[in-house]
Design a protein around this motif. Structure first.
Motif, mmCIF file in Angstrom:
data_model
loop_
_atom_site.group_PDB
_atom_site.id
_atom_site.type_symbol
_atom_site.label_atom_id
_atom_site.label_comp_id
_atom_site.label_asym_id
_atom_site.label_seq_id
_atom_site.Cartn_x
_atom_site.Cartn_y
_atom_site.Cartn_z
ATOM 1 N N UNK A 132 0.869 -1.277 0.092
ATOM 2 C CA UNK A 132 -0.353 -0.198 0.042
ATOM 3 C C UNK A 132 0.464 0.925 -0.099
ATOM 4 N N UNK A 133 1.512 1.087 1.030
ATOM 5 C CA UNK A 133 3.221 2.793 1.480
ATOM 6 C C UNK A 133 3.508 2.554 -0.304
ATOM 7 N N UNK A 134 3.902 2.173 -0.862
ATOM 8 C CA UNK A 134 4.521 1.649 -1.538
ATOM 9 C C UNK A 134 3.985 1.778 -3.044
ATOM 10 N N UNK A 135 2.999 1.853 -3.049
ATOM 11 C CA UNK A 135 1.825 1.465 -4.096
ATOM 12 C C UNK A 135 2.346 2.987 -5.158
ATOM 13 N N UNK A 141 1.495 10.845 -5.585
ATOM 14 C CA UNK A 141 0.961 11.654 -5.041
ATOM 15 C C UNK A 141 2.247 12.204 -4.064
ATOM 16 N N UNK A 142 3.476 11.103 -3.165
ATOM 17 C CA UNK A 142 4.211 12.593 -2.484
ATOM 18 C C UNK A 142 5.614 12.736 -3.594
ATOM 19 N N UNK A 143 6.062 11.815 -4.360
ATOM 20 C CA UNK A 143 7.661 12.399 -5.725
ATOM 21 C C UNK A 143 7.032 12.911 -6.940
ATOM 22 N N UNK A 144 6.401 12.438 -7.776
ATOM 23 C CA UNK A 144 5.972 12.961 -8.766
ATOM 24 C C UNK A 144 5.368 13.898 -9.008
ATOM 25 N N UNK A 145 3.959 14.143 -7.675
ATOM 26 C CA UNK A 145 3.417 15.823 -8.533
ATOM 27 C C UNK A 145 3.344 16.825 -7.275
ATOM 28 N N UNK A 146 3.201 16.660 -6.500
ATOM 29 C CA UNK A 146 3.964 17.429 -4.612
ATOM 30 C C UNK A 146 2.322 17.290 -4.665
ATOM 31 N N UNK A 147 1.584 16.670 -4.319
ATOM 32 C CA UNK A 147 0.346 16.594 -4.420
ATOM 33 C C UNK A 147 0.087 15.908 -2.664
ATOM 34 N N UNK A 148 0.967 17.006 -1.845
ATOM 35 C CA UNK A 148 1.039 16.676 -0.597
ATOM 36 C C UNK A 148 -0.233 16.380 0.320
ATOM 37 N N UNK A 149 -1.730 17.155 0.277
ATOM 38 C CA UNK A 149 -2.358 17.102 1.088
ATOM 39 C C UNK A 149 -3.775 15.466 0.566
ATOM 40 N N UNK A 150 -2.926 14.382 -0.223
ATOM 41 C CA UNK A 150 -3.473 13.424 -1.150
ATOM 42 C C UNK A 150 -2.165 13.211 -0.019
ATOM 43 N N UNK A 151 -1.357 12.822 0.174
ATOM 44 C CA UNK A 151 -0.047 12.044 0.952
ATOM 45 C C UNK A 151 -0.991 12.024 2.624
ATOM 46 N N UNK A 152 -0.823 13.467 2.873
ATOM 47 C CA UNK A 152 -1.494 13.438 4.405
ATOM 48 C C UNK A 152 -2.867 12.776 4.566
ATOM 49 N N UNK A 153 -3.666 12.377 3.668
ATOM 50 C CA UNK A 153 -5.271 11.779 3.821
ATOM 51 C C UNK A 153 -4.456 9.808 3.902
ATOM 52 N N UNK A 154 -3.254 9.584 3.498
ATOM 53 C CA UNK A 154 -3.070 8.810 3.099
ATOM 54 C C UNK A 154 -3.029 7.605 4.051
ATOM 55 N N UNK A 155 -3.064 8.361 5.253
ATOM 56 C CA UNK A 155 -3.544 7.136 6.992
ATOM 57 C C UNK A 155 -4.361 7.034 6.898
ATOM 58 N N UNK A 156 -5.637 7.672 6.331
ATOM 59 C CA UNK A 156 -6.775 8.062 7.174
ATOM 60 C C UNK A 156 -7.744 6.620 6.015
ATOM 61 N N UNK A 157 -7.120 6.280 4.927
ATOM 62 C CA UNK A 157 -8.078 5.698 4.634
ATOM 63 C C UNK A 157 -8.297 4.088 4.880
ATOM 64 N N UNK A 158 -6.911 3.649 5.193
ATOM 65 C CA UNK A 158 -7.058 2.515 5.833
ATOM 66 C C UNK A 158 -7.846 1.828 6.699
ATOM 67 N N UNK A 159 -8.228 2.865 7.433
ATOM 68 C CA UNK A 159 -8.482 2.645 9.157
ATOM 69 C C UNK A 159 -10.205 3.583 8.601
ATOM 70 N N UNK A 160 -10.678 4.168 7.671
ATOM 71 C CA UNK A 160 -12.310 4.421 7.374
ATOM 72 C C UNK A 160 -12.677 3.226 6.962
#
Length: 233
Positions: A132-135, A141-160
């Motif tokens: 998941x984290x290395x997908x 989102x983290x490296x290619x497009x600097x979508x930092x808000x997308x990165x910030x939501x990644x911990x909450x997706x599996x929890x929800x």
């Protein structure tokens, strides 16, 4: 044995977070834009201004409101990290470290959700959490497009998603509040992702209500969780 697999998950998270473990500038002009927003918010927090207002420091010279008003999670997470580090870090470092922690948390959250809800073996959970984290979507989102808000939501997706799925196994009352908290956090981190996440979890809840008819206590728990979601989000 479980600690070994948790260590593997942590290593995968650190591998994903590796480029952000640095103090200086990182990323494109979009990353620089976000760093100014973080600097603006943290400057206000340090001056005792809470919540942060739009355009209140020299870092908001262009009158920006994004992401401070549209997705404030990044700014507030950096502000919390600033307090925890005794205000010793620079703005770029705060932004980078916030993103690094989000990626590590995403791996651990996926592992915890799989173990708690699906009860998959530790080894399988660790491999899936690392995947998941290395997908590509997460790393792009983290490296290619600097979508930092997308990165910030990644911990909450599996929890929800995990909390929503748990409703099918009769854990509705114990998981409904976790679902509310994770969805509210997702809306603060990144509303577009939160929109489809909320819709998906909402559909799962509807199916769960049809398959497992709720009791009165279940309905009270769902109502309480809905109120918590509105208050937090």
């Amino acid at each position: 044995m479980k600690l070994k697999w948790i260590g593997l998950v942590l290593a995968a998270g650190l591998l994903a977070a590796g480029p952000f473990l640095r103090p200086g500038p990182l990323g494109t002009a979009e990353a620089y834009n976000y760093s100014l927003s973080v600097a603006d918010a943290v400057t206000q927090f340090r001056a005792g201004e809470l919540p942060a207002l739009a355009g209140q420091s020299e870092f908001a010279f262009n009158g920006r409101i994004h992401p401070l008003r549209t997705a404030p999670g990044l700014a507030y997470a950096a502000g919390l990290l600033d307090v925890l580090t005794f205000r010793q870090l620079g703005f770029w470092t705060l932004q980078n470290l916030t993103l690094a922690l989000a990626l590590v948390a995403a791996a651990l959250a996926a592992y915890a959700a799989l173990r708690r809800v699906a009860e998959t073996p530790p080894a399988v959970s660790a491999v899936l959490a690392a995947a998941y984290v290395l997908s590509p979507p997460v790393l792009a989102a983290a490296y290619g497009m600097d979508l930092y808000m997308t990165v910030l939501v990644t911990p909450w997706v599996p929890i929800a998603v995990g909390a929503a799925v748990a409703s099918f196994s009769g854990k509705r009352r114990s998981e409904s509040y976790l679902l509310a908290i994770s969805l509210a956090a997702a809306w603060l981190a990144h509303p577009p992702v939160a929109l489809w996440l909320t819709a998906t979890c909402g559909l799962l809840q509807i199916f769960a209500l049809v398959i497992r008819r709720p009791t009165r206590d279940d309905l009270l728990a769902l109502a309480g969780a809905a109120g918590l979601f509105v208050m937090l989000g």
